[in-house]
Scaffold this active site. Structure first.
Site, short mmCIF file in Angstrom:
data_model
loop_
_atom_site.label_atom_id
_atom_site.label_comp_id
_atom_site.label_asym_id
_atom_site.label_seq_id
_atom_site.Cartn_x
_atom_site.Cartn_y
_atom_site.Cartn_z
N TYR A 45 0.92 -1.06 -0.06
CA TYR A 45 -0.08 -0.10 -0.17
C TYR A 45 0.80 1.25 0.10
CZ TYR A 45 -5.02 -0.05 0.27
OH TYR A 45 -6.27 -0.21 -0.13
N GLU A 47 -0.41 5.00 -0.40
CA GLU A 47 -1.58 5.96 -0.77
C GLU A 47 -0.45 7.20 -0.69
OE1 GLU A 47 -5.13 6.20 1.24
OE2 GLU A 47 -5.90 4.26 0.20
N ASP A 198 -5.92 13.48 -25.33
CA ASP A 198 -5.87 12.11 -24.75
C ASP A 198 -5.31 11.26 -26.15
OD1 ASP A 198 -6.49 9.50 -24.62
OD2 ASP A 198 -8.60 9.59 -24.13
N THR A 224 -3.08 5.98 -22.33
CA THR A 224 -2.79 4.43 -21.56
C THR A 224 -1.44 4.17 -21.81
OG1 THR A 224 -3.82 3.71 -23.86
CG2 THR A 224 -5.26 3.76 -21.81
N LYS A 227 -1.54 0.37 -25.33
CA LYS A 227 -1.63 0.34 -26.69
C LYS A 227 -0.39 0.30 -27.37
CE LYS A 227 -6.44 2.23 -26.05
NZ LYS A 227 -6.36 2.96 -24.68
N ARG A 233 -1.29 -2.74 -18.43
CA ARG A 233 -2.65 -1.80 -18.65
C ARG A 233 -2.54 -0.84 -17.55
NH1 ARG A 233 -5.71 -4.78 -22.15
NH2 ARG A 233 -7.19 -3.03 -21.81
N1 DSN Z 1 -11.35 0.40 -25.44
C1 DSN Z 1 -10.07 1.08 -25.95
C2 DSN Z 1 -10.17 1.13 -27.53
O1 DSN Z 1 -10.50 -0.07 -27.88
O2 DSN Z 1 -9.72 1.91 -28.03
C3 DSN Z 1 -10.48 2.48 -25.35
O3 DSN Z 1 -10.88 2.28 -24.03
#
Ligand code: DSN
Length: 392
Positions: A45, A47, A198, A224, A227, A233
């Site tokens: 933990y 925080e 984003d 994120t 990707k 993730r």
């Molecule tokens: N679900 C993701 C995507 O496939 O683009 C974005 O959250």
């Protein structure tokens, strides 16, 4: 104790090994990322923030944080290095959606106006969909795309002048063209709005120099890490240094509790990998492969939204075929090809059916696919779609 879970994991490993993965938001992480995420750090933990954070946000609420303090600061330093930026970075968001929630809550009040791109046109749920917190908490106004599906920057300017948004958002989940961050930034400046990007889908391309960078133009940048960045993730938020305190408070205690230090470890490994010259080489190949595959579909007479691609994905509009995105997705699944149904601009079906499919090349490029491999897959998909149409 024997756990059923490991049987399921083995099956998923098999599935991932034997399918052609074209979901534009997925990728395959390295063994080191897997090791970090599966480590004992999940037990801790923490925080709060490491001691080196900007004044006002430093310190933890638990003892025993000496190792995770070093880890979290290292992770921040490495992401700054990967993007060649001195923007402040917060590595605690559990996901892209959490990053966007924290970013909005850091600088906006419920009821404020956000100007963004709608889900149908390629935006994300957290960009103001009425079924998401973003559409419920904020007054959303959406800019449009032109007849080809490209963002209409004149419409962005006009709507910004009309609605005087508190924040303008650029970024998408299903948009295959370069985002004009400079013009977005000019428009935001002229109406006194925050400018947020984003970059979840294109972050790897930004790091590799294959997409113009939003650093230096945007006030806040979310992404994120799983990707095109090929990490675990999770999410990240970058911001101009003067917003650091607000953003950190927006994440913790604003919208999250304890950070996931095992995931932060995976993010740090991914950042190290993104700094290696081989990562830029990989991303150049992702973009080259995507163009080759997209060109193959165009040559076969398919309708590609915007008429092509500049990045790692493209959208096939299947309206002319009479098939839904869902039908094509399901049929391709049966043939070991994985992708997802997607709405197209001017969509007439529900998102559950959708009139298009989204195709991405990041994951299979990681597996070593070349332009020839992707063109072969395009022809295989065409065979399957033609057989579906004949069976009607
Ligand atoms: N679900 C993701 C995507 O496939 O683009 C974005 O959250």
């Amino acid at each position: 104790m024997q756990s059923k879970v490991f049987e399921i994991i083995e099956k998923e490993k098999e599935r991932q090994a034997h399918t052609i993965e074209l979901i534009a938001s997925e990728n395959f992480v390295s063994e080191n990322v897997l090791r970090a995420v599966g480590s004992c750090l999940t037990n801790k933990y923490s925080e709060g923030y490491p001691a080196e954070r900007p004044a006002g946000n430093r310190g933890r609420y638990y003892g025993g944080c000496e190792n995770v303090d070093v880890l979290e600061q290292y992770c921040c330093d490495m992401w700054q290095k990967a993007f060649h930026t001195d923007y402040h970075v917060n590595v605690q968001p559990h996901s892209g959606a959490s990053a966007n929630l924290a970013a909005y809550m850091s600088v906006l009040k419920p009821g404020d106006t956000i100007l963004a791109m709608s889900l149908d046109n390629g935006g994300h749920l957290t960009h103001g969909s009425p079924v998401n917190f973003s559409g419920r908490l904020f007054n959303m106004v959406f800019y449009d795309v032109d007849a080809s599906g490209r963002i209409d920057m004149e419409d962005v300017r006009k709507k910004a002048e009309d609605c005087k948004p508190a924040l303008i958002l650029a970024g998408a989940s299903a948009y295959s063209r370069i985002l004009d961050f400079r013009t977005f930034a000019d428009i935001a400046q002229s109406c006194g709005a925050y400018f947020m990007v984003d970059m979840a889908h294109i972050a790897g391309l930004v790091a590799a120099g294959d997409h113009p960078s939003p650093f230096g133009l945007a006030d806040i940048i979310t992404t994120t890490t799983h990707k095109t960045l090929r990490g675990p993730r999770g999410g990240l938020i970058f911001c101009r240094p003067e917003l650091a305190r607000k953003i950190d408070s927006g994440v913790f205690p604003g919208t999250q509790g304890g950070p996931l230090q095992h995931v932060i470890a995976g993010k740090a490994v991914a950042a190290e990998e993104a700094c290696d010259p081989s990562f830029a080489e990989y991303i150049h190949n992702v973009v080259k492969n995507c163009k080759a595959m997209c060109d193959a579909f165009l040559a076969m007479g398919y309708h590609v939204v915007t008429g092509g691609t500049d990045n790692h994905l493209f959208l096939l509009d299947l309206t002319d075929t009479g098939l839904t995105g869902k039908e094509v997705q399901n049929e391709l699944d049966k043939h070991g090809i994985t992708l997802n149904k997607n709405c197209v601009p001017g969509e007439t079906r529900s998102p559950q059916q959708a009139s298009g499919v989204r195709v991405g090349t990041a994951a299979m490029t990681t597996k070593g696919y070349t332009e020839e491999d992707f063109v072969r897959v395009a022809h295989r998909i065409d065979e399957i779609i033609r057989a579906m149409r004949q069976a009607r």
